[in-house]
Design an enzyme around this catalytic site. Structure first.
Site, short mmCIF file in Angstrom:
data_model
loop_
_atom_site.label_atom_id
_atom_site.label_comp_id
_atom_site.label_asym_id
_atom_site.label_seq_id
_atom_site.Cartn_x
_atom_site.Cartn_y
_atom_site.Cartn_z
N LYS A 1 -6.93 5.12 2.02
CA LYS A 1 -6.66 6.61 1.75
C LYS A 1 -7.55 7.16 0.87
O LYS A 1 -8.36 6.51 0.52
CB LYS A 1 -5.10 7.06 1.33
CG LYS A 1 -3.93 6.70 2.34
CD LYS A 1 -4.20 7.60 3.58
CE LYS A 1 -3.32 6.98 4.71
NZ LYS A 1 -1.74 6.97 4.72
C1 PLP Z 1 -0.58 6.41 5.23
C2 PLP Z 1 0.37 7.71 5.49
C3 PLP Z 1 1.76 7.86 4.99
C4 PLP Z 1 2.35 6.69 4.33
O1 PLP Z 1 1.58 6.39 3.26
P1 PLP Z 1 1.82 4.56 2.82
O2 PLP Z 1 1.45 4.80 1.26
O3 PLP Z 1 0.86 3.95 3.62
O4 PLP Z 1 3.08 4.32 2.78
C5 PLP Z 1 2.47 8.88 5.43
N1 PLP Z 1 2.10 9.81 6.07
C6 PLP Z 1 0.79 9.92 6.70
C7 PLP Z 1 0.40 11.05 7.45
C8 PLP Z 1 -0.09 8.72 6.42
O5 PLP Z 1 -1.41 8.85 6.81
#
Ligand code: PLP
Length: 401
Positions: free
Chosen positions: A186
């Site tokens: 992210k």
């Molecule tokens: C990555 C993601 C999540 C979940 O995040 P994690 O930290 O990987 O659990 C939720 N929603 C979206 C749109 C994502 O891309």
């Protein structure tokens, strides 16, 4: 990719300091930690950066969604409208509350289509989750207007858009609650981690208690003697992740600036090919995560993707990766293949057939997603790397179109 590209001596020192003190838990151990609370510090810095009152750090973006839904009082039988194009986690969190996910179509922004959102609202709709996919804000003016008209709370899934904004406000801070993810891929990363944000003290307290077994965190009472507000879970962030987060947050503006510059350069380079680009509801607020354009058909996209691959250029989610990001490819969820299915009586609204959307029910989303190609942008791309992508796109266009 984002903050993970910039992990360096700052993160190393911050995590190392935590290990030197030896307190990995975010609460308590006051003497040993010498008054240093890294998760709390990260929350404070994050609130300031986002311009929001309350932040609750948690263990992931997925648990952030689950925590926010709990805080909002969403429960069994409620319907939660989200979009057809999102990571599975958004659907999983809704299912985990025993609520029913309702997919809304996307429009050319590849985010929630407000017109379809309004069509999907019923007397059972308990929350709306717009998702800011791949750094681009959803059409929040229209979405908030519809939500307010029907008095339905909004939870923004800004997992892929930390630091993006919409008309001057940070994504995640516009609705009643917002969440972010700090997983490794992210915008910024704590390894694994997430954040729940809100301006409502009541929603914040409920999120705070839920994420830590119902603990009310009264500093005057030893943890073991505290009352429980209600049963919760352990979705806590640990001090090493908090230390990482505080350092990564300092690099967020640099991440966004570099991604935006690189994206602009890439877009300018391929603009002469005349592709139709993804709609940007607020171009200035785009985090620059990737560059998306549409081709005339799904078949062309597959050929185009292959051609890029042969030239050493990958794509991001579109077209490969759709298994995890498009409602049509979530049959496990549509069929309610939960581990406890047998134990849920069939009268449970969570399983009622009438709630089920199925593959093919989102034709507009399918058509748009199948025609899209996404080129990933990274922070550390130099001119040569960007030129390599532009050249590959140009020659793929010659070969395929
Ligand atoms: C990555 C993601 C999540 C979940 O995040 P994690 O930290 O990987 O659990 C939720 N929603 C979206 C749109 C994502 O891309």
């Amino acid at each position: 990719m984002g903050g993970s590209e910039l992990i360096g001596k700052e993160e190393k020192a911050a995590v190392s300091d935590v290990l030197d003190r030896g307190v990995l838990f975010r609460y308590g151990f006051d003497a040993q930690r010498k008054g240093i609370y890294k998760v709390a510090e990260f929350e404070g810095d994050f609130a300031k950066y986002m311009g929001i009152k309350y932040c609750q750090a948690v263990s992931s973006g997925t648990t952030a969604l689950r925590t926010a839904l709990a805080a909002m009082g969403v429960g069994p039988g409620d319907e939660v409208i989200t979009t057809a194009f999102t990571f599975v986690a958004t659907y999983e969190a809704i299912l985990e509350t025993r609520a029913v996910p309702i997919p809304a179509e996307i429009d050319k922004s590849l985010n929630m289509d407000p017109a379809d959102l309004e069509k999907k609202i019923t007397s059972r709709t308990a929350a709306i989750i717009p998702v800011h996919m791949l750094g681009v804000p959803a059409r929040m003016d229209e979405i908030m207007q519809i939500a307010r008209k029907h008095k339905i709370p909004v939870l923004e899934d800004s997992a892929q858009a930390t630091g993006s904004s919409y008309k001057g406000e940070k994504t995640g801070t516009i609705g009643d609650m917002g969440i972010y993810s700090f997983d490794y891929v992210k915008t910024i990363t704590t390894g694994e981690g997430g954040m729940v944000v809100t301006d409502s003290e009541e929603l914040y307290r409920r999120a705070e208690y839920f994420h830590d077994h119902g603990h009310i965190h009264n500093p005057a009472i030893p943890r073991g003697d505290e009352d429980r507000a209600f049963p919760g879970m352990n979705f806590r962030m640990d001090e090493m992740a908090g230390a990482m987060g505080a350092e990564q947050l300092k690099k967020l503006d640099y991440v966004l600036r570099r991604q935006r510059e690189n994206k602009a350069q890439m877009k300018e380079g391929i603009a002469p090919l005349g592709f139709e680009f993804r709609d940007l509801p607020d171009p200035a607020g785009d985090g620059g995560d990737c560059l998306i354009f549409f081709l005339p058909s799904a078949a062309k996209v597959i050929e185009f993707g292959k051609s890029l691959g042969q030239k050493g250029i990958g794509t991001k989610i579109l077209p490969s990766g759709m298994n995890w990001h498009f409602f049509d490819n979530f049959p496990d969820m549509m069929e309610r293949r939960t581990l406890h299915r047998e134990k849920c009586p069939f009268t449970c609204p969570y399983q009622a057939k009438e709630f089920m959307y199925k593959k093919g029910d989102l034709p507009k989303s399918k058509e748009l997603l199948e025609r899209a190609i996404a080129l990933g942008i990274s922070v550390n791309m130099d001119d040569a790397a960007i030129k390599k992508v532009i050249d590959a796109v140009k020659s793929a266009a010659k070969e395929v179109l």
